[in-house]
Design a protein around this motif. Structure first.
Motif, PDB file in Angstrom:
ATOM      1  N   THR A 129      19.277  10.159  -7.271  1.00 31.43           N
ATOM      2  CA  THR A 129      19.436   8.867  -6.610  1.00 31.43           C
ATOM      3  C   THR A 129      18.086   8.353  -6.131  1.00 31.43           C
ATOM      4  OG1 THR A 129      21.637   9.560  -5.870  1.00 31.43           O
ATOM      5  CG2 THR A 129      20.681   7.622  -4.800  1.00 31.43           C
ATOM      6  N   VAL A 130      17.827   7.075  -6.415  1.00 32.62           N
ATOM      7  CA  VAL A 130      16.619   6.411  -5.936  1.00 32.62           C
ATOM      8  C   VAL A 130      17.014   5.542  -4.742  1.00 32.62           C
ATOM      9  CG1 VAL A 130      14.765   4.765  -6.498  1.00 32.62           C
ATOM     10  CG2 VAL A 130      15.576   6.405  -8.237  1.00 32.62           C
ATOM     11  N   PHE A 131      16.237   5.638  -3.678  1.00 32.18           N
ATOM     12  CA  PHE A 131      16.451   4.865  -2.460  1.00 32.18           C
ATOM     13  C   PHE A 131      15.239   3.987  -2.176  1.00 32.18           C
ATOM     14  CE2 PHE A 131      18.909   8.726  -1.916  1.00 32.18           C
ATOM     15  CZ  PHE A 131      20.089   8.301  -1.331  1.00 32.18           C
ATOM     16  N   VAL A 132      15.483   2.817  -1.594  1.00 30.69           N
ATOM     17  CA  VAL A 132      14.405   2.046  -0.983  1.00 30.69           C
ATOM     18  C   VAL A 132      14.615   2.129   0.528  1.00 30.69           C
ATOM     19  CG1 VAL A 132      13.985   0.518  -2.933  1.00 30.69           C
ATOM     20  CG2 VAL A 132      15.654  -0.160  -1.217  1.00 30.69           C
ATOM     21  N   ARG A 192       0.854  -1.178   0.000  1.00 34.07           N
ATOM     22  CA  ARG A 192       0.000   0.000   0.000  1.00 34.07           C
ATOM     23  C   ARG A 192       0.899   1.240   0.000  1.00 34.07           C
ATOM     24  NH1 ARG A 192      -0.615  -1.000   5.993  1.00 34.07           N
ATOM     25  NH2 ARG A 192       0.124   0.948   6.878  1.00 34.07           N
ATOM     26  N   GLU A 193       0.386   2.296  -0.580  1.00 35.24           N
ATOM     27  CA  GLU A 193       1.093   3.574  -0.658  1.00 35.24           C
ATOM     28  C   GLU A 193       0.264   4.554   0.161  1.00 35.24           C
ATOM     29  OE1 GLU A 193       2.083   6.575  -4.270  1.00 35.24           O
ATOM     30  OE2 GLU A 193       2.317   4.451  -4.728  1.00 35.24           O
ATOM     31  N   ASP A 194       0.814   4.993   1.291  1.00 34.32           N
ATOM     32  CA  ASP A 194       0.028   5.784   2.232  1.00 34.32           C
ATOM     33  C   ASP A 194       0.042   7.278   1.961  1.00 34.32           C
ATOM     34  OD1 ASP A 194      -0.633   3.457   3.625  1.00 34.32           O
ATOM     35  OD2 ASP A 194       1.153   3.601   4.866  1.00 34.32           O
ATOM     36  N   GLU A 195       1.218   7.832   1.740  1.00 38.79           N
ATOM     37  CA  GLU A 195       1.323   9.272   1.549  1.00 38.79           C
ATOM     38  C   GLU A 195       2.576   9.577   0.743  1.00 38.79           C
ATOM     39  OE1 GLU A 195       3.681  10.560   5.616  1.00 38.79           O
ATOM     40  OE2 GLU A 195       1.516  10.758   5.595  1.00 38.79           O
ATOM     41  N   VAL A 196       2.600  10.784   0.212  1.00 40.04           N
ATOM     42  CA  VAL A 196       3.741  11.245  -0.564  1.00 40.04           C
ATOM     43  C   VAL A 196       4.148  12.603  -0.024  1.00 40.04           C
ATOM     44  CG1 VAL A 196       4.610  11.786  -2.871  1.00 40.04           C
ATOM     45  CG2 VAL A 196       2.829  10.053  -2.599  1.00 40.04           C
ATOM     46  N   TRP A 197       5.444  12.770   0.180  1.00 38.98           N
ATOM     47  CA  TRP A 197       5.967  14.042   0.658  1.00 38.98           C
ATOM     48  C   TRP A 197       6.844  14.623  -0.434  1.00 38.98           C
ATOM     49  CZ3 TRP A 197      10.990  15.747   2.319  1.00 38.98           C
ATOM     50  CH2 TRP A 197      10.967  16.977   2.995  1.00 38.98           C
ATOM     51  N   LEU A 198       6.642  15.908  -0.740  1.00 42.44           N
ATOM     52  CA  LEU A 198       7.374  16.604  -1.782  1.00 42.44           C
ATOM     53  C   LEU A 198       8.127  17.786  -1.184  1.00 42.44           C
ATOM     54  CD1 LEU A 198       4.380  16.970  -4.282  1.00 42.44           C
ATOM     55  CD2 LEU A 198       6.059  15.115  -4.212  1.00 42.44           C
ATOM     56  N   THR A 199       9.339  17.989  -1.626  1.00 42.18           N
ATOM     57  CA  THR A 199      10.079  19.190  -1.247  1.00 42.18           C
ATOM     58  C   THR A 199      11.006  19.558  -2.390  1.00 42.18           C
ATOM     59  OG1 THR A 199      11.440  20.264   0.444  1.00 42.18           O
ATOM     60  CG2 THR A 199      11.948  17.970  -0.056  1.00 42.18           C
ATOM     61  N   ILE A 222      11.186  13.436  -3.581  1.00 39.92           N
ATOM     62  CA  ILE A 222       9.856  12.840  -3.521  1.00 39.92           C
ATOM     63  C   ILE A 222       9.991  11.597  -2.649  1.00 39.92           C
ATOM     64  CG2 ILE A 222       7.955  11.749  -4.765  1.00 39.92           C
ATOM     65  CD1 ILE A 222       8.828  13.259  -7.275  1.00 39.92           C
ATOM     66  N   GLU A 223       9.121  11.482  -1.647  1.00 37.99           N
ATOM     67  CA  GLU A 223       9.095  10.309  -0.763  1.00 37.99           C
ATOM     68  C   GLU A 223       7.724   9.665  -0.832  1.00 37.99           C
ATOM     69  OE1 GLU A 223       9.978  11.553   3.215  1.00 37.99           O
ATOM     70  OE2 GLU A 223      12.037  12.123   2.716  1.00 37.99           O
ATOM     71  N   TRP A 224       7.706   8.392  -1.207  1.00 32.23           N
ATOM     72  CA  TRP A 224       6.467   7.610  -1.187  1.00 32.23           C
ATOM     73  C   TRP A 224       6.530   6.708   0.050  1.00 32.23           C
ATOM     74  CZ3 TRP A 224       9.142   8.413  -5.764  1.00 32.23           C
ATOM     75  CH2 TRP A 224       8.435   8.990  -6.828  1.00 32.23           C
ATOM     76  N   GLY A 245       9.283   2.394   2.073  1.00 27.11           N
ATOM     77  CA  GLY A 245       8.942   3.309   1.003  1.00 27.11           C
ATOM     78  C   GLY A 245      10.053   3.497  -0.002  1.00 27.11           C
ATOM     79  N   VAL A 246       9.822   4.453  -0.888  1.00 24.66           N
ATOM     80  CA  VAL A 246      10.727   4.767  -1.994  1.00 24.66           C
ATOM     81  C   VAL A 246      10.971   6.271  -1.971  1.00 24.66           C
ATOM     82  CG1 VAL A 246      11.008   4.712  -4.518  1.00 24.66           C
ATOM     83  CG2 VAL A 246       9.754   2.870  -3.359  1.00 24.66           C
ATOM     84  N   GLN A 247      12.182   6.663  -2.324  1.00 22.21           N
ATOM     85  CA  GLN A 247      12.553   8.072  -2.328  1.00 22.21           C
ATOM     86  C   GLN A 247      13.429   8.370  -3.532  1.00 22.21           C
ATOM     87  OE1 GLN A 247      15.183   9.060   0.902  1.00 22.21           O
ATOM     88  NE2 GLN A 247      15.107  11.244   0.512  1.00 22.21           N
TER      89      GLN A 247
END
Length: 195
Positions: A162-165, A31-38, A120-122, A142-144
């Motif tokens: 860079t993509v992070f898990v 499930r994907e709960d929220e996304v944070w953007l900065t 972007i943080e999922w 999540g993913v960032q």
């Protein structure tokens, strides 16, 4: 308490590739709960684009500023929708921060970015895989994407993205490797302090 472990799994100079691969990883979340953007905004035009895209977004000074007369912390309080370019430029660079629902404006945010650092943080939950010893952790999973960065926490600006898990605060290198393999990548170094 504590922070997730963030494993870098892709580094590229192409922002579209980073975004596409991050979305492929998000598809694996139970499930994907929220996304944070900065984003760090360096021009008045960037500020106006983000204000139109995220009308409820919070704008603030990128670096702490003090009022020259009182010495107190200076708060950014201009209305970005009515301020002229000269007034905005006096406050640059600015950051915008916003929590948004999954799937709302995220793709448009990614395409509207300028040359400043952005994230972007999922936040979500990886599925349980008891046979492999993997268990989802909704607080940490999540993913960032760090656009123009190589750190999960804000760091120096780079030309790469860079993509992070993110996984449990104890780390889960086997799961991170499996997730990286899903996008044809690999874990690119030690885990970093996550969210």
């Amino acid at each position: 308490m504590g922070n997730s472990k963030a494993y870098p799994v892709l580094r590229t100079d192409d922002a579209n590739t980073a975004y596409t691969q991050a979305r492929r990883l998000c598809a694996l979340l139970e499930r994907e709960d929220e996304v944070w953007l900065t984003a760090e905004l360096r021009t008045a035009g960037e500020v106006r684009r983000m204000a139109a895209l995220l009308p409820g977004g919070t704008f603030e000074h990128t670096r702490t500023r003090t009022d020259p007369e009182t010495g107190r912390h200076a708060v950014f309080d201009l209305d970005v929708t009515t301020a002229d370019d000269a007034a905005l430029e006096a406050h640059l660079p600015l950051d915008i921060n916003e929590d948004v629902p999954p799937g709302s404006v995220v793709a448009r945010f990614a395409s509207a970015l300028g040359r400043g650092a952005a994230v972007i943080e999922w936040h979500g939950r990886w599925p349980d895989e008891p046979a492999a010893g993997h268990y989802g952790s909704p607080r940490y999973d999540g993913v960032q994407i760090a656009f123009h960065g190589d750190r999960a926490q804000r760091g120096r600006r780079t030309e790469e993205h860079t993509v992070f898990v993110h996984v449990t605060k104890y780390g889960d290198l086997p799961r991170a490797r499996k997730l990286a393999a899903h996008i044809g990548g690999e874990v690119l170094g030690e885990p970093q302090l996550g969210w």
